[in-house]
Write a protein that holds these residues in place. Structure first.
Motif, short mmCIF file in Angstrom:
data_model
loop_
_atom_site.label_atom_id
_atom_site.label_comp_id
_atom_site.label_asym_id
_atom_site.label_seq_id
_atom_site.Cartn_x
_atom_site.Cartn_y
_atom_site.Cartn_z
N LEU A 145 103.36 -35.59 -7.32
CA LEU A 145 104.40 -34.64 -6.90
C LEU A 145 104.10 -33.25 -7.44
N ALA A 146 103.70 -33.20 -8.72
CA ALA A 146 103.43 -31.91 -9.36
C ALA A 146 102.22 -31.26 -8.70
N SER A 147 101.18 -32.08 -8.40
CA SER A 147 99.99 -31.48 -7.81
C SER A 147 100.27 -31.06 -6.38
N ARG A 148 101.12 -31.82 -5.71
CA ARG A 148 101.42 -31.46 -4.34
C ARG A 148 102.31 -30.22 -4.27
N LEU A 149 103.30 -30.22 -5.11
CA LEU A 149 104.25 -29.09 -5.03
C LEU A 149 103.77 -27.87 -5.83
N GLY A 150 102.89 -28.13 -6.72
CA GLY A 150 102.35 -27.03 -7.53
C GLY A 150 103.36 -26.48 -8.52
N LYS A 151 104.31 -27.37 -8.94
CA LYS A 151 105.28 -26.90 -9.94
C LYS A 151 105.58 -27.99 -10.99
N VAL A 152 106.35 -27.60 -11.97
CA VAL A 152 106.62 -28.52 -13.08
C VAL A 152 107.50 -29.67 -12.59
N ILE A 153 107.03 -30.90 -12.91
CA ILE A 153 107.80 -32.07 -12.46
C ILE A 153 107.99 -33.03 -13.65
N TYR A 154 109.20 -33.55 -13.73
CA TYR A 154 109.47 -34.54 -14.79
C TYR A 154 109.35 -35.93 -14.20
N SER A 155 108.85 -36.82 -15.00
CA SER A 155 108.73 -38.21 -14.52
C SER A 155 110.04 -38.95 -14.74
N GLN A 156 110.12 -40.09 -14.08
CA GLN A 156 111.27 -40.96 -14.35
C GLN A 156 111.11 -41.53 -15.76
N PRO A 157 112.17 -41.94 -16.40
CA PRO A 157 112.00 -42.54 -17.72
C PRO A 157 111.32 -43.90 -17.62
N PHE A 158 110.59 -44.25 -18.59
CA PHE A 158 109.94 -45.55 -18.60
C PHE A 158 109.92 -46.09 -20.02
N PHE A 159 109.84 -47.41 -20.10
CA PHE A 159 109.86 -48.05 -21.44
C PHE A 159 108.46 -48.42 -21.85
N LEU A 160 108.18 -48.24 -23.08
CA LEU A 160 106.86 -48.56 -23.62
C LEU A 160 107.08 -49.21 -24.99
N VAL A 171 102.71 -30.41 -15.81
CA VAL A 171 102.55 -28.98 -15.48
C VAL A 171 101.16 -28.82 -14.83
N PRO A 172 101.14 -28.52 -13.52
CA PRO A 172 99.83 -28.42 -12.84
C PRO A 172 99.02 -27.19 -13.32
N ILE A 173 97.64 -27.37 -13.31
CA ILE A 173 96.78 -26.25 -13.72
C ILE A 173 96.04 -25.80 -12.45
N PHE A 174 96.26 -24.57 -12.11
CA PHE A 174 95.62 -24.01 -10.90
C PHE A 174 94.59 -22.95 -11.28
N ALA A 175 93.53 -22.97 -10.50
CA ALA A 175 92.57 -21.85 -10.63
C ALA A 175 92.30 -21.37 -9.22
N GLU A 176 92.56 -20.14 -9.00
CA GLU A 176 92.46 -19.52 -7.65
C GLU A 176 93.08 -20.45 -6.62
N ARG A 177 94.29 -20.80 -6.85
CA ARG A 177 95.15 -21.60 -5.98
C ARG A 177 94.65 -23.02 -5.74
N GLN A 178 93.68 -23.39 -6.56
CA GLN A 178 93.17 -24.77 -6.43
C GLN A 178 93.60 -25.57 -7.66
N LEU A 179 94.11 -26.76 -7.37
CA LEU A 179 94.52 -27.60 -8.51
C LEU A 179 93.29 -28.08 -9.24
N ILE A 180 93.26 -27.73 -10.54
CA ILE A 180 92.08 -28.17 -11.28
C ILE A 180 92.46 -29.17 -12.37
N GLY A 181 93.66 -29.29 -12.56
CA GLY A 181 94.04 -30.27 -13.60
C GLY A 181 95.55 -30.32 -13.79
N MET A 182 95.94 -31.05 -14.88
CA MET A 182 97.40 -31.24 -15.12
C MET A 182 97.64 -31.37 -16.63
N LEU A 183 98.69 -30.70 -17.07
CA LEU A 183 99.08 -30.89 -18.47
C LEU A 183 100.33 -31.79 -18.50
#
Ligand code: ADP
Length: 661
Positions: A145-160, A171-183
């Motif tokens: 969702l974050a890579s598609r929308l190009g904005k900050v997205i929170y995940s659903q809660p999960f148990f671990l 938080v998606p990482i873009f370089a010249e409008r290209q998704l290059i990674g995610m924080l």
């Protein structure tokens, strides 16, 4: 009393109302106090709720602020990773810095665009399996969702690791409008709350992160106790139906309030109870008052219906009370008399000295116990005879406070007594006349003897005078005999005259022997005629205080009765005995006959007036005899004659005192 009785139900109804009022008042006061406490409680709850909402909104804002600050820092890092040289170094540096400053984040992960971990802090070697274990689905979705929308997205809660809940922020990482990674920053929700909810907040509230399905993801609280009210706000970001539920705890210190309520209720109950007691008391009191009123009314009625005059005086002789009968008797009003000191207005002016003396005697406690008579004067000047009984007036404490007199108007009684006395006298007189009438022929016969003797002596004298040889001295004895016979006749006449003389009864020294002689003088002719012997046993007698005529009447009556009783018995038994015994203080006269006697059934009626068994009898003789003897303070009674030779007979006995008392 009659007027008071219908008032009683009215009074008790009014009393009932009066008693009910305080009770109603107390119940109303109790209701008002409890309502006040309830309102206070509600107000407090409302205030608590307002404070809760305010705190909740503050907390929500604080969390949102922290999340968005972290977002901003991650976005900054993402930008730096895309356009700055040596991104690995930058990541290490900045992520470490961020983790250090924001301890709510447990880990920051750097993905490449294919979701391969480039680096992660605090884990130096990013283990794929760990990411897998992070809940691939949940994080993958967020990643996409974050890579598609190009904005900050929170995940659903999960148990671990069993039951620890987490969320991730991508938080998606873009370089010249290209998704290059995610924080990705990892928030363990427990830690999130522990770090971001301040201590004072948890002193008051319990904070829970939950969702629509009531799954509890994290919680924080420092206190325990009863839950009171709670408030929920959406936990957004991250969203996904998660909410922050804040619950506050009951103020444990409302025990004071509870105590206060209890005290109020207890006071009200005690007041109601005391009122109940007071009501009981008042009831008893009003019953006593009612009884007292009835008693008073009864006393007043009794007092008003009394015919005896009542007069109370204090120790100084001042009138303190007079009853209506006394007022009626004297003709004065109560206000004219009460408070008066002697001389009293009802005293007779001419007898003022004697009345004063009597008054002083009463005050000195020397009033005659069996009462005394006095003349009083009515308001209109009329006189009346009062019979007064004085008694000590003793108050409730047993103190002698004065004198109470009962006053009887005896004027009428005295008048009646006087009339009776006069009638009795008249009767006595009449009886004497009757006796005399009965004896008339005997008396005529008696008188005839001296008269015929006188006549014959007179004839003899005349003959002597006429005879030529008659001597004057021969006449003398005849004349002397005439004189004797004339004296005898005169004595008979005088006796008759004395007997029928009408006089006031009076006791003077008299000789009983002379009384007896007179009576025998009257009766001896009759006795002779009836062949009755009269025997007398008379010792020497002193003079006695008596009315001679009255005693003669008694004795004559008894002798004649005895003679009449012996009319039909054998001549040999016809004996009438008159004997006198002298005692110390009295003499005892018995007249006994041997006549027919008195049957027991008529013995009781003998002395009643007009009782007679004789055809020509009047029946008043014995009743007059008894009243004469009683007038002389003696007694008259009848006995059977035990020594009678005829077999029956009666003794009439009377006593006479020797001295005047
Ligand atoms: P009276 O002689 O007029 O009848 P009294 O009062 O003298 O009235 O007597 C009342 C009655 O008492 C007489 O009628 C008689 O029955 C009775 N009585 C009185 N004296 C004697 C007596 N000595 N013996 C018998 N009866 C007597």
């Amino acid at each position: 009393m009659d007027q008071m009785l219908p008032m009683m139900p009215n009074n008790s109804r009014r009393m009932g109302w009066l008693l009910a009022l305080p009770k109603v008042g107390i119940v109303l006061l109790l209701i008002a106090l409890l309502t006040f406490l309830w309102l206070l409680n509600r107000n407090e709850a409302e205030q608590e709720r307002a404070a809760l909402i305010k705190d909740v909104l503050w907390l929500e804002q604080n969390l949102r602020f922290n999340l968005s600050r972290n977002e901003e820092q991650l976005q900054q890092l993402a930008a730096d990773l895309s356009n700055r040289p040596d991104p690995e170094k930058i990541f290490r540096l900045r992520a470490a810095h961020q983790l250090k400053n924001n301890s709510e984040i447990s880990q920051i992960i750097w993905f490449d665009k294919n979701r391969k971990v480039v680096d992660a802090l605090p884990t130096t070697r990013p283990p794929d399996d760990e990411i897998e274990a992070f809940g691939p689905l949940v994080t993958e979705k967020a990643f996409e969702l974050a890579s598609r929308l190009g904005k900050v997205i929170y995940s659903q809660p999960f148990f671990l690791e069993g039951n620890q809940a987490f969320i991730e922020v991508m938080v998606p990482i873009f370089a010249e409008r290209q998704l290059i990674g995610m924080l990705a920053a990892v928030y363990p929700l427990d830690q999130f709350l522990a770090k971001l909810v301040p201590w004072w907040f948890t002193e008051k509230y319990r904070v829970i992160i939950t969702d629509d399905n009531d799954i509890q993801y994290a919680t924080k609280s420092n206190i325990e106790g009863d839950r009171n009210q709670s408030y929920e706000v959406p936990f957004d970001p991250p969203g996904y139906g998660m909410t922050l539920r804040i619950t506050n705890y009951k103020d444990t210190d409302n025990s004071l309030q509870r105590l206060l309520t209890l005290v109020i209720i207890m006071i009200a109950a005690a007041t109601l109870w005391s009122l109940w007691l007071v009501r009981d008391l008042i009831k008893k009191r009003s019953q006593a008052e009612e009884a007292l009123r009835a008693e008073h009314a009864f006393r007043t009625a009794m007092e008003n219906s009394l015919t005896v005059g009542m007069r109370a005086r204090d120790l100084d002789g001042r009138i303190i009370y007079v009853n209506p009968a006394f007022c009626k008797m004297t003709g004065f009003q109560s206000i004219d008399l009460v408070g008066k000191t002697p001389p009293m207005p009802y005293w007779v002016p001419e007898q003022i000295d004697e009345t004063y003396a009597l008054h002083a005697a009463v005050l000195a406690g020397k009033a005659p116990r069996d009462g005394f008579e006095i003349t009083f004067q009515r308001h209109n000047g009329e006189r009346f005879n009062a019979l007064i009984y004085e008694a000590r007036l003793i108050d409730g404490k047993g103190q002698h406070t004065g004198w109470m007199a009962s006053v009887l108007d005896v004027t009428e009684r005295k008048r009646a007594e006087e009339l009776a006395r006069q009638q009795q006298e008249q009767l006595q007189f009449t009886a004497r006349l009757v006796t005399l009438g009965e004896m008339a022929s005997t008396l005529a016969h008696e008188l005839n003897q001296p008269l015929s003797a006188i006549a014959s002596y007179n004839a003899g004298c005349l003959n002597l005078l006429e005879s030529p040889n008659g001597q004057t001295q021969d006449i003398r004895p005849a004349l002397e005999k005439i004189s004797i016979q004339a004296q005898r006749a005169g004595k008979i006449i005088r006796r008759v005259h004395d007997f029928v003389r009408k006089s006031e009864p009076k006791r003077a020294p008299c000789s009983f022997a002379e009384v007896l002689e007179d009576c025998l003088g009257f009766t001896e002719a009759d006795a002779r005629k009836q062949r009755i012997r009269i025997a007398c046993e008379i010792p020497p007698l002193p003079l006695i205080p008596a009315d001679r005529l009255m005693l003669e009447q008694v004795l004559l009556n008894l002798i004649r009765n005895g003679m009449e009783a012996m009319a039909n018995i054998a001549v040999a038994d016809r004996l009438l005995c008159i004997s006198i015994a002298l005692g110390k203080s009295e003499m005892r006269v018995s007249v006994s006959d041997q006549g027919c006697g008195i049957s027991p059934d008529i013995q009781g009626k003998l002395f009643t007036a007009f009782f007679t068994t004789k055809p020509e009898g009047m029946g008043v003789g014995l009743s007059i005899c008894r009243s004469i003897i009683e007038f002389h303070r003696g007694r008259l009674w009848v006995e059977e004659n035990p020594r009678s030779t005829s077999g029956s007979g009666t003794i009439f006995v009377f006593t006479l005192p020797l001295e005047t008392e």
